[in-house]
Design a protein around this motif. Structure first.
Motif, mmCIF file in Angstrom:
data_model
loop_
_atom_site.group_PDB
_atom_site.id
_atom_site.type_symbol
_atom_site.label_atom_id
_atom_site.label_comp_id
_atom_site.label_asym_id
_atom_site.label_seq_id
_atom_site.Cartn_x
_atom_site.Cartn_y
_atom_site.Cartn_z
ATOM 1 N N VAL A 108 0.755 -1.002 0.004
ATOM 2 C CA VAL A 108 -0.014 -0.236 0.100
ATOM 3 C C VAL A 108 0.953 1.193 0.010
ATOM 4 N N VAL A 109 0.471 2.249 -0.834
ATOM 5 C CA VAL A 109 1.218 3.483 -0.859
ATOM 6 C C VAL A 109 0.458 4.426 -0.031
ATOM 7 N N ALA A 110 1.165 4.753 1.219
ATOM 8 C CA ALA A 110 0.551 5.487 2.181
ATOM 9 C C ALA A 110 1.300 6.683 2.553
ATOM 10 N N GLY A 111 2.008 7.384 1.368
ATOM 11 C CA GLY A 111 2.966 8.358 1.908
ATOM 12 C C GLY A 111 2.388 9.615 1.635
ATOM 13 N N GLY A 112 1.017 9.812 0.901
ATOM 14 C CA GLY A 112 0.414 11.064 0.464
ATOM 15 C C GLY A 112 0.113 11.722 1.848
ATOM 16 N N GLY A 114 -2.958 13.722 2.154
ATOM 17 C CA GLY A 114 -4.287 13.403 2.322
ATOM 18 C C GLY A 114 -4.822 14.987 2.599
ATOM 19 N N SER A 115 -4.197 15.994 1.823
ATOM 20 C CA SER A 115 -4.688 17.379 2.231
ATOM 21 C C SER A 115 -5.898 17.763 1.872
ATOM 22 N N ARG A 116 -6.539 16.998 1.035
ATOM 23 C CA ARG A 116 -7.963 17.250 0.765
ATOM 24 C C ARG A 116 -9.003 16.818 1.784
ATOM 25 N N LEU A 117 -8.695 15.730 2.349
ATOM 26 C CA LEU A 117 -9.403 15.088 3.390
ATOM 27 C C LEU A 117 -9.454 15.807 4.721
ATOM 28 N N SER A 190 10.011 4.416 4.012
ATOM 29 C CA SER A 190 9.553 5.843 3.501
ATOM 30 C C SER A 190 10.123 6.234 2.045
ATOM 31 N N GLN A 191 9.305 6.896 1.671
ATOM 32 C CA GLN A 191 9.596 7.367 0.178
ATOM 33 C C GLN A 191 10.494 8.781 0.389
ATOM 34 N N ASP A 192 11.149 9.232 -0.714
ATOM 35 C CA ASP A 192 11.893 10.438 -0.576
ATOM 36 C C ASP A 192 10.720 11.679 -0.646
ATOM 37 N N ASN A 216 7.529 12.849 -2.447
ATOM 38 C CA ASN A 216 7.800 12.979 -4.095
ATOM 39 C C ASN A 216 6.630 12.164 -5.100
ATOM 40 N N GLY A 217 5.465 11.676 -4.511
ATOM 41 C CA GLY A 217 4.558 11.271 -5.460
ATOM 42 C C GLY A 217 4.427 9.802 -5.245
ATOM 43 N N HIS A 218 3.354 8.959 -5.580
ATOM 44 C CA HIS A 218 3.407 7.590 -5.605
ATOM 45 C C HIS A 218 4.487 6.817 -6.396
ATOM 46 N N ILE A 401 -11.807 7.503 -0.488
ATOM 47 C CA ILE A 401 -12.193 8.521 0.271
ATOM 48 C C ILE A 401 -10.945 9.560 0.052
ATOM 49 N N LYS A 402 -11.559 10.521 -0.514
ATOM 50 C CA LYS A 402 -10.297 11.563 -1.026
ATOM 51 C C LYS A 402 -10.751 13.032 -0.297
ATOM 52 N N ASN A 403 -12.089 13.211 -0.349
ATOM 53 C CA ASN A 403 -12.654 14.661 0.005
ATOM 54 C C ASN A 403 -13.214 14.376 1.439
#
Ligand code: UTP
Length: 476
Positions: A108-112, A114-117, A190-192, A216-218, A401-403
């Motif tokens: 699972v990519v969970a590094g975002g 989530g600013s919209r939520l 962690s991602q960069d 830096n994005g998925h 669930i994005k927003n």
């Protein structure tokens, strides 16, 4: 830049590329803040950043629309043709065999951010299910536990975070005892990160002593899998296939034998699940063939004349909408990293709180003041030697669930979940109370331990209580 560069060398390097303002407040910082800022600056790839500022921030080129765009062929959802049905039967058996042989990892990519939520915490900790309010991470853990027990296998789970949400994510899983999964089966990495840049090309500070960093994005996952040692860990465990999904969908099939089986059967490097778009402007990337190569063209980048085209039966010609579910061969990720690869950076104008270089005060902007640069995982598709696409069912598997409100919100996700569950229950003879508009007049949550597929419900119909209007029903 060397990781061991001292402050003077770092200042020289920044001055050479016009970013020396990052040290504007250095003299005011405490010694530990100074060394932290030096550490952050030393960890950045400044030649890459200087190039991105030149090309992505200051001179963005309009996207050159490729000439040779065709719709991507895809494997239909639940086909009627006997040969295809037989092929799917074989594919499912192959996918199940991959699971039984412990060859599949969930990722699972969970590094975002989530600013919209607007949730205060990693998005995976968000309460998502309609009755029990289970957090997203728990949905995935329970799904994997149920698949493991069904196929008597182990499905190691890899969770990509960013440096901004890593510790809260790890702590959350530990506090919840990994939701029953063995700890040894879960690996976090962690991602960069990259700094945001002002519209005129200045790298921004979040505080006088720290850069305004964001993940830096998925697309960063394909490098992070390798750099973190997660890929090597998978290979050591004998894993050959990665089941990639996003953190925002509580009803995702974290591993899907049919999809994995088709991907394996067709010797695909990287495969994608799609949904037929409901409208030409639906905000899903378009899965296309560009000069014969599988490519996702963002919904806003597909020329309108193509987006609006219809086939003779009235369907959209370009209807394959990407839902960011992929099956990826470990060998493919290894090959990309062995050879070196660069995914394109996409620019997004965002409101980024930052330090005003004139006053040293923090600004909370009301309109976009910065550019964030991100790579997208689907940009690896054209690098694959082969790639297949499989259609899934919207209600069965897609409740993102994005927003905070409206489209793709917690409310819509919960409605879809209840709708999916009512569709699973009704064929088993369970009566679902309905409102005047036909939507279920109840809330239903089905735990993965109760059913993974509609067929499972039939065998357990006797355990389902009568459902009355307004009821909240939880089946486990
Ligand atoms: P989104 O595109 O929804 O972005 O990510 P986001 O950052 O989570 O949310 P907003 O745009 O700020 O509201 C899709 C998936 O990709 C992951 C997210 O965690 C989510 O699972 N992602 C995104 C990363 O893992 N890293 C990133 O840098 C960006």
């Amino acid at each position: 830049m060397s990781r061991h560069a001292n402050h003077t060398e770092l200042l020289q390097e920044l001055t050479a590329i016009g970013q020396e303002h990052l040290y504007a407040f250095y003299d005011r910082l405490a010694p530990n803040e100074k060394s932290e800022l030096d550490r952050q600056i030393a960890s950045m790839d400044w030649p890459l950043l200087a190039e991105l500022i030149r090309t992505v921030v200051l001179n963005p080129q309009p996207l050159a629309v490729p000439e040779n765009i065709e719709p991507a062929p895809y494997f239909q959802y639940a086909p009627h043709e006997p040969e295809l049905r037989e092929k799917y039967r074989q594919a499912r058996a192959i996918g199940e065999q991959l699971l039984r042989k412990n060859q599949v990892a969930a990722f699972v990519v969970a590094g975002g951010q989530g600013s919209r939520l607007g949730w205060d915490g990693p998005k995976g900790t968000f309460p998502a299910t309609p009755v029990k309010n289970k957090p997203l991470f728990q949905c995935f853990a329970e799904y994997l536990l149920a698949m493991q027990s069904r196929f008597n296998c182990a499905i190691p789970f890899y969770i990509m975070t960013s440096t901004a949400n890593h510790q809260p994510t790890v702590d959350f899983w530990a506090q919840h005892h990994y939701f029953g999964l063995p700890e040894s089966q879960i690996r976090f990495f962690s991602q960069d990160m990259l700094p945001a840049v002002s519209l005129d090309g200045k790298v921004l500070l979040e505080t006088p002593g720290s850069l305004a960093l964001s993940p830096n994005g998925h697309g960063g996952s394909l490098l992070a899998l390798y750099k973190s040692g997660a890929l090597a860990d998978m290979q050591k465990r004998g894993i050959t296939q990665i089941s990639y999904f996003q953190v925002d969908n509580p009803i995702v099939r974290c591993v899907d034998p049919l999809f994995l089986g088709l991907h394996e059967m067709e010797h695909s490097d990287m495969s994608s699940k799609i949904l037929p778009k409901v409208a030409s402007n639906e905000k899903l990337g378009n899965v296309c063939l560009v000069n014969g190569k599988m490519t996702v063209i963002e919904y806003s980048d597909l020329p309108e004349v193509l987006a609006e085209q219809r086939t003779a039966d009235g369907q959209l010609r370009f209807r394959a909408g990407s839902i960011a579910l992929h099956a990826i061969r470990c060998d493919f990720v290894q090959r990309l990293n062995d050879r070196g690869f660069a995914l394109p950076y996409h620019r997004a104008e965002k409101k980024v709180p930052c330090v005003d270089f004139a006053t040293g005060r923090t600004i909370k902007p009301e309109k976009p003041n910065a550019i964030k640069m991100e790579t997208f995982v689907f940009d690896a598709l054209p690098l694959a030697s082969s790639s297949i696409v499989y259609e899934t069912d919207r209600i069965d598997e897609f409740a993102p669930i994005k927003n905070a409100q409206g489209v793709d919100s917690i409310e819509s996700s919960r409605q879809i979940t209840t709708l999916r569950n009512s569709r699973w229950l009704e064929p088993a003879g369970i009566n679902i109370p309905r409102q005047a508009d036909g939507t279920p007049d109840c809330t239903i949550e089905i735990a993965a331990s109760f059913a993974l597929y509609p067929e499972d419900v039939k065998a357990k119909a006797a355990q389902v209580p009568p459902i009355n209007p307004g009821d909240q029903v939880y089946l486990q």
